[in-house]
Scaffold this motif. Sequence first.
Motif, PDB file in Angstrom:
ATOM      1  N   MET A   1     -28.006 -47.240  17.335  1.00  0.00           N
ATOM      2  CA  MET A   1     -26.954 -46.963  16.359  1.00  0.00           C
ATOM      3  C   MET A   1     -26.747 -45.452  16.269  1.00  0.00           C
ATOM      4  N   ASN A   2     -25.584 -44.993  16.660  1.00  0.00           N
ATOM      5  CA  ASN A   2     -25.285 -43.571  16.663  1.00  0.00           C
ATOM      6  C   ASN A   2     -24.576 -43.160  15.378  1.00  0.00           C
ATOM      7  N   GLU A   3     -24.763 -41.884  15.026  1.00  0.00           N
ATOM      8  CA  GLU A   3     -24.056 -41.366  13.864  1.00  0.00           C
ATOM      9  C   GLU A   3     -22.591 -41.168  14.212  1.00  0.00           C
ATOM     10  N   THR A   4     -21.714 -41.517  13.261  1.00  0.00           N
ATOM     11  CA  THR A   4     -20.278 -41.391  13.427  1.00  0.00           C
ATOM     12  C   THR A   4     -19.758 -40.391  12.408  1.00  0.00           C
ATOM     13  N   ILE A   5     -18.828 -39.559  12.825  1.00  0.00           N
ATOM     14  CA  ILE A   5     -18.174 -38.641  11.897  1.00  0.00           C
ATOM     15  C   ILE A   5     -16.732 -39.097  11.753  1.00  0.00           C
ATOM     16  N   LEU A   6     -16.340 -39.475  10.542  1.00  0.00           N
ATOM     17  CA  LEU A   6     -15.054 -40.121  10.310  1.00  0.00           C
ATOM     18  C   LEU A   6     -14.103 -39.226   9.546  1.00  0.00           C
ATOM     19  N   SER A   7     -12.857 -39.236   9.981  1.00  0.00           N
ATOM     20  CA  SER A   7     -11.800 -38.552   9.246  1.00  0.00           C
ATOM     21  C   SER A   7     -10.459 -39.089   9.690  1.00  0.00           C
ATOM     22  N   LEU A   8      -9.479 -39.031   8.798  1.00  0.00           N
ATOM     23  CA  LEU A   8      -8.113 -39.259   9.220  1.00  0.00           C
ATOM     24  C   LEU A   8      -7.699 -38.144  10.169  1.00  0.00           C
ATOM     25  N   SER A   9      -6.933 -38.474  11.185  1.00  0.00           N
ATOM     26  CA  SER A   9      -6.380 -37.441  12.046  1.00  0.00           C
ATOM     27  C   SER A   9      -5.299 -36.681  11.291  1.00  0.00           C
ATOM     28  N   PRO A  10      -5.214 -35.362  11.474  1.00  0.00           N
ATOM     29  CA  PRO A  10      -4.159 -34.594  10.797  1.00  0.00           C
ATOM     30  C   PRO A  10      -2.786 -35.193  11.072  1.00  0.00           C
ATOM     31  N   GLY A  11      -2.019 -35.394  10.028  1.00  0.00           N
ATOM     32  CA  GLY A  11      -0.690 -35.977  10.165  1.00  0.00           C
ATOM     33  C   GLY A  11      -0.637 -37.470   9.956  1.00  0.00           C
ATOM     34  N   ASP A  12      -1.802 -38.140   9.910  1.00  0.00           N
ATOM     35  CA  ASP A  12      -1.812 -39.590   9.715  1.00  0.00           C
ATOM     36  C   ASP A  12      -1.306 -39.986   8.333  1.00  0.00           C
ATOM     37  N   TRP A  13      -1.504 -39.125   7.346  1.00  0.00           N
ATOM     38  CA  TRP A  13      -1.130 -39.441   5.971  1.00  0.00           C
ATOM     39  C   TRP A  13      -0.020 -38.485   5.558  1.00  0.00           C
ATOM     40  N   GLU A  14       1.169 -39.007   5.483  1.00  0.00           N
ATOM     41  CA  GLU A  14       2.344 -38.176   5.215  1.00  0.00           C
ATOM     42  C   GLU A  14       2.261 -37.455   3.874  1.00  0.00           C
ATOM     43  N   ASP A  15       1.680 -38.107   2.870  1.00  0.00           N
ATOM     44  CA  ASP A  15       1.667 -37.560   1.513  1.00  0.00           C
ATOM     45  C   ASP A  15       0.447 -36.698   1.198  1.00  0.00           C
ATOM     46  N   TYR A  16      -0.429 -36.470   2.182  1.00  0.00           N
ATOM     47  CA  TYR A  16      -1.617 -35.650   1.909  1.00  0.00           C
ATOM     48  C   TYR A  16      -1.891 -34.706   3.077  1.00  0.00           C
ATOM     49  N   GLU A  17      -2.334 -33.482   2.738  1.00  0.00           N
ATOM     50  CA  GLU A  17      -2.786 -32.539   3.755  1.00  0.00           C
ATOM     51  C   GLU A  17      -3.799 -31.575   3.140  1.00  0.00           C
ATOM     52  N   LEU A  18      -4.897 -31.359   3.859  1.00  0.00           N
ATOM     53  CA  LEU A  18      -5.826 -30.281   3.526  1.00  0.00           C
ATOM     54  C   LEU A  18      -5.330 -29.041   4.262  1.00  0.00           C
ATOM     55  N   ILE A  19      -4.837 -28.064   3.506  1.00  0.00           N
ATOM     56  CA  ILE A  19      -4.193 -26.908   4.107  1.00  0.00           C
ATOM     57  C   ILE A  19      -5.204 -25.860   4.548  1.00  0.00           C
ATOM     58  N   ASP A  20      -6.112 -25.481   3.652  1.00  0.00           N
ATOM     59  CA  ASP A  20      -7.094 -24.440   3.968  1.00  0.00           C
ATOM     60  C   ASP A  20      -8.341 -24.671   3.117  1.00  0.00           C
ATOM     61  N   THR A  21      -9.454 -24.129   3.584  1.00  0.00           N
ATOM     62  CA  THR A  21     -10.726 -24.214   2.864  1.00  0.00           C
ATOM     63  C   THR A  21     -11.458 -22.891   3.020  1.00  0.00           C
ATOM     64  N   GLY A  22     -12.340 -22.602   2.055  1.00  0.00           N
ATOM     65  CA  GLY A  22     -13.174 -21.414   2.141  1.00  0.00           C
ATOM     66  C   GLY A  22     -13.320 -20.743   0.785  1.00  0.00           C
ATOM     67  N   GLY A  23     -14.327 -19.864   0.702  1.00  0.00           N
ATOM     68  CA  GLY A  23     -14.556 -19.175  -0.561  1.00  0.00           C
ATOM     69  C   GLY A  23     -14.882 -20.131  -1.695  1.00  0.00           C
ATOM     70  N   PHE A  24     -15.507 -21.276  -1.342  1.00  0.00           N
ATOM     71  CA  PHE A  24     -15.884 -22.307  -2.317  1.00  0.00           C
ATOM     72  C   PHE A  24     -14.656 -22.942  -2.977  1.00  0.00           C
ATOM     73  N   GLU A  25     -13.555 -23.004  -2.220  1.00  0.00           N
ATOM     74  CA  GLU A  25     -12.341 -23.642  -2.723  1.00  0.00           C
ATOM     75  C   GLU A  25     -11.654 -24.423  -1.611  1.00  0.00           C
ATOM     76  N   LYS A  26     -10.715 -25.296  -2.003  1.00  0.00           N
ATOM     77  CA  LYS A  26      -9.872 -26.002  -1.043  1.00  0.00           C
ATOM     78  C   LYS A  26      -8.443 -26.014  -1.555  1.00  0.00           C
ATOM     79  N   LEU A  27      -7.510 -25.952  -0.614  1.00  0.00           N
ATOM     80  CA  LEU A  27      -6.079 -25.937  -0.909  1.00  0.00           C
ATOM     81  C   LEU A  27      -5.482 -27.193  -0.299  1.00  0.00           C
ATOM     82  N   GLU A  28      -4.932 -28.066  -1.148  1.00  0.00           N
ATOM     83  CA  GLU A  28      -4.487 -29.390  -0.706  1.00  0.00           C
ATOM     84  C   GLU A  28      -3.054 -29.669  -1.163  1.00  0.00           C
ATOM     85  N   ARG A  29      -2.338 -30.458  -0.345  1.00  0.00           N
ATOM     86  CA  ARG A  29      -1.008 -30.933  -0.731  1.00  0.00           C
ATOM     87  C   ARG A  29      -1.064 -32.420  -1.031  1.00  0.00           C
ATOM     88  N   PHE A  30      -0.638 -32.792  -2.209  1.00  0.00           N
ATOM     89  CA  PHE A  30      -0.524 -34.189  -2.615  1.00  0.00           C
ATOM     90  C   PHE A  30       0.954 -34.475  -2.868  1.00  0.00           C
TER      91      PHE A  30
END
Length: 298
Positions: A1-30
């Motif tokens: 049993m191998n470890e899997t890393i899961l995520s939506l591919s960028p663009g898969d969700w029209e109404d959501y995007e993680l724009i940028d991260t860093g400095g202990f913050e995240k910038l998201e579009r909902f």
Amino acid sequence: MNETILSLSPGDWEDYELIDTGGFEKLERFGEFILSRPEPQAIWDKSLEDSEWKNLAHAHFAKEKNNPEKGNWEQLKKMPHNWAISYKNEEGLSLKLNLAQTSFKHIGLFPEQAVNWDYIYQTLKRTPVKNPKVLNLFAYTGAASVAARAAGAEVTHLDSVKQVVTWSRHNMESSGLDNIRWIVDDAMKFIKREARRGNLYQGIILDPPAYGRGPDGEKWVLEEQINEMLKTCAEILDPKDRFLLLNMYSLSFSSMIAVNLIRSTFGEVPNPEHGELYLQDRFEKKLPLGVFFRFSSF
């Protein structure tokens, strides 16, 4: 049993995007609105300048000095307090999810969980059981509950906070569904009662917080109680037709912990998957957002 890393591919969700991260913050579009919020895992530098974050964001969550879990939203551009976004996948799952700015920086949605909504929906669509029973513990605002109901399951949704159960009902109704069973209770107390009654479920979803309180002040500490909870879940999960999905978000937890917990409780399980959930920003930085273990006999 191998470890899997899961995520939506960028663009898969029209109404959501993680724009940028860093400095202990995240910038998201909902939908059409952009928010900046604290994110303890984002220990690296931002890719965009602070001035660009401020220019893009409609609102920014500022933490209280004496309580990092609470704070206030600073409105930078005009936006509503409440709004809604949609989620759809290629298999036919369609959700409408209601969002709001809360004093705990949350807005009623954990976007990284979309890969698990897909899993729940697809798994239940494959089951030979008519009207499978699914229990969602620590169910929060219920996107996973609504996904299970959309697949035809009889869903019991449990959370200790009445307001988020009401929020979940709104998500169900907005998604054009009905007949989810709502429970406001302490998760451990409820499943122990279900075990005594001999009730069985074909699916169990657990997304416990690191710390929490039940409706009567019952204390929940993840590392102290998750082992006992899984043992009780084993008593109420159908031994033949079954799936289980465990999510854990704790800075100190590896997915190896989830593997050991499941193996010590259930032994060998069908079609196991485990690993990390993450979201990727525009600059290909991957933000880790918890560990998971899931298995299914379907």
